[in-house]
Write an enzyme that holds these catalytic residues in place. Sequence first.
Site, PDB file in Angstrom:
ATOM      1  N   ARG A  73      12.722  -0.088  12.016  1.00 16.54           N
ATOM      2  CA  ARG A  73      12.438   0.650  10.766  1.00 16.54           C
ATOM      3  C   ARG A  73      13.198   1.957  10.854  1.00 16.54           C
ATOM      4  O   ARG A  73      12.948   2.755  11.771  1.00 16.54           O
ATOM      5  CB  ARG A  73      10.935   0.882  10.611  1.00 16.54           C
ATOM      6  N   HIS A 114      13.672  -3.844   2.046  1.00 17.64           N
ATOM      7  CA  HIS A 114      12.497  -4.213   2.840  1.00 17.64           C
ATOM      8  C   HIS A 114      12.358  -5.744   2.805  1.00 17.64           C
ATOM      9  O   HIS A 114      11.458  -6.286   2.163  1.00 17.64           O
ATOM     10  CB  HIS A 114      11.260  -3.533   2.258  1.00 17.64           C
ATOM     11  N   GLN A 174       9.009  -7.622   3.642  1.00 18.98           N
ATOM     12  CA  GLN A 174       8.000  -7.493   2.585  1.00 18.98           C
ATOM     13  C   GLN A 174       8.240  -8.524   1.485  1.00 18.98           C
ATOM     14  O   GLN A 174       7.313  -9.180   1.003  1.00 18.98           O
ATOM     15  CB  GLN A 174       8.039  -6.077   2.003  1.00 18.98           C
ATOM     16  N   ASP A 211       4.669  -0.142  -6.774  1.00 20.80           N
ATOM     17  CA  ASP A 211       4.765   0.491  -5.457  1.00 20.80           C
ATOM     18  C   ASP A 211       4.596   1.989  -5.670  1.00 20.80           C
ATOM     19  O   ASP A 211       4.590   2.469  -6.814  1.00 20.80           O
ATOM     20  CB  ASP A 211       6.138   0.162  -4.830  1.00 20.80           C
ATOM     21  N   CYS A 242       2.757  -3.457  -2.300  1.00 27.98           N
ATOM     22  CA  CYS A 242       3.072  -3.684  -0.884  1.00 27.98           C
ATOM     23  C   CYS A 242       2.211  -2.810   0.030  1.00 27.98           C
ATOM     24  O   CYS A 242       2.133  -3.078   1.225  1.00 27.98           O
ATOM     25  CB  CYS A 242       4.550  -3.431  -0.629  1.00 27.98           C
ATOM     26  N   ARG A 250       2.479 -10.963   5.445  1.00 25.97           N
ATOM     27  CA  ARG A 250       3.542 -10.332   6.226  1.00 25.97           C
ATOM     28  C   ARG A 250       3.650 -11.016   7.591  1.00 25.97           C
ATOM     29  O   ARG A 250       4.731 -11.325   8.076  1.00 25.97           O
ATOM     30  CB  ARG A 250       3.250  -8.832   6.417  1.00 25.97           C
TER      31      ARG A 250
HETATM   32  N1   CP Z   1       4.216  -2.468   3.220  1.00 24.01           N
HETATM   33  C1   CP Z   1       4.561  -1.839   4.374  1.00 24.01           C
HETATM   34  O1   CP Z   1       5.699  -1.927   4.850  1.00 24.01           O
HETATM   35  O2   CP Z   1       3.526  -1.179   4.961  1.00 24.01           O
HETATM   36  P1   CP Z   1       3.683  -0.211   6.218  1.00 24.01           P
HETATM   37  O3   CP Z   1       4.528   0.965   5.787  1.00 24.01           O
HETATM   38  O4   CP Z   1       2.267   0.204   6.570  1.00 24.01           O
HETATM   39  O5   CP Z   1       4.339  -0.966   7.334  1.00 24.01           O
END
Ligand code: CP
Length: 327
Positions: A111, A138, A141, A232, A275, A303
Site C-alpha cells: 500500500r 485499488h 477492492q 466512497d 468500500c 476482500r
Molecule cells: N477498503 C479499504 O481498503 O479499507 P482499509 O483502508 O481499512 O484497508
Amino acid sequence: MPETATSGPVMPRTLLSSAQLDAERLVALLDLADRMREAWPAPPRMLDGKAIALVFEKPSLRTRISFEIGLTRLGAHVVYLDQGESPIGDRESVRDFTRTLERYADAIIARVRRHSVLEEMSLCARVPIINALSDAEHPCQALADAMTIRAACGRLSGVKVAYIGDGNNVCHSLLLTLGALGACVTVVGPSAYTPEPSVLTLARERALASGGSVALEFDPDAIAGHDVIYTDTWVSMGSENERDERVEAFQRYRVSEAAMTRAARDGKVPFFMHCLPAFRGVEVDNAVIDGPTSLVYEQAENRMHAQNALLTMMLGTSAEPKNGAHP
Ligand code: CP
C-alpha cells in the site's frame, strides 16, 4: 474444491491495475473466490510454505487484516512491515528494498502513497507485486466488489451500478473491473472530481467489448434507475488539506434515504455499497449504511476471499521461479 492451485487463465506476474485482469481472468478469479468463501473457515491450504510480505505506507483495517488472516488460513506465513513513518525509497532505494525483500518473500503486497513506487518495484522484482491501494487504483477492492454484486444480483451482465462521489482510486478500479464484466456503470459527481480521462477511455473500451457501458453524469438525480448505489469518502487519504472545499462540492451527492428511494429501479430500492471506512452523516446517512440493502460488510468479508483466490492463482500458475535471472 481442489487441494492445489487451479488450472485456468495465466495470471499477470504483478497486479498494479485492474486493467491487467481481462474478463476471462476475472471470471475465473471470482469463481474461485466463491468457492473459497463456501469453504471458509477451513479452505484448503493452497499456499502452504509460501511467505508473503505486506508493506504498508498508509493505515488500513480491512486490507491488512483480510490479507493477514485470509492468507494465513491458506497456510502462508505473512509478515507485516509498517512503512508509515518511512515511505518506500526513503531509507534505501526502491530497488534495494524490493530485491532484498524478495529474497525472503514469495510475493509482496504493498500500500503506497505514489503509484509510481509500485511501478518501480515491479520493474525490478521477480516475485509478484500486488497493489493494496495506491493513489491511482485499488484493484483488490474492485475484485471484492464485483464478487459482492454478482452474489447479490445473481449476475454482473446488465447490472446498473451508480458510483456517486469522487472519481478516485476506488472508482478507477471499479470502472475497469465492472466495465470488463458487462455491467453498466454511471459515475455521478461534481465536474471537478471526475475519474482520470485515460481510465474512463479504457473502461469504456472494455465495456464496449463486454456489452456493458460507462457513463459520466453531474446531476445527483442521475442515480435514478439503478440496481446498486456505491459511494466512497469524499476526502481520500492524501486529500485531507482539501477537506472543506470537497465537503462543499460533494454536499448534493450525499446518499440519503430519499436518494436511495429516488434511485430505485423498477420500484426496487438498490443495494448500497461502500468500500469503508465511511464518514457517517457525510457521504452517507446512518439509515442507508445500516439499512436492509446495505452490502458494506459483505464487501469487507469478500476482500478476504477474493484476495485468497488472487494469491492462489498468481502464485500457483504464473509466479516466476525465484532462481530466474534478474532484469
Ligand atoms: N477498503 C479499504 O481498503 O479499507 P482499509 O483502508 O481499512 O484497508
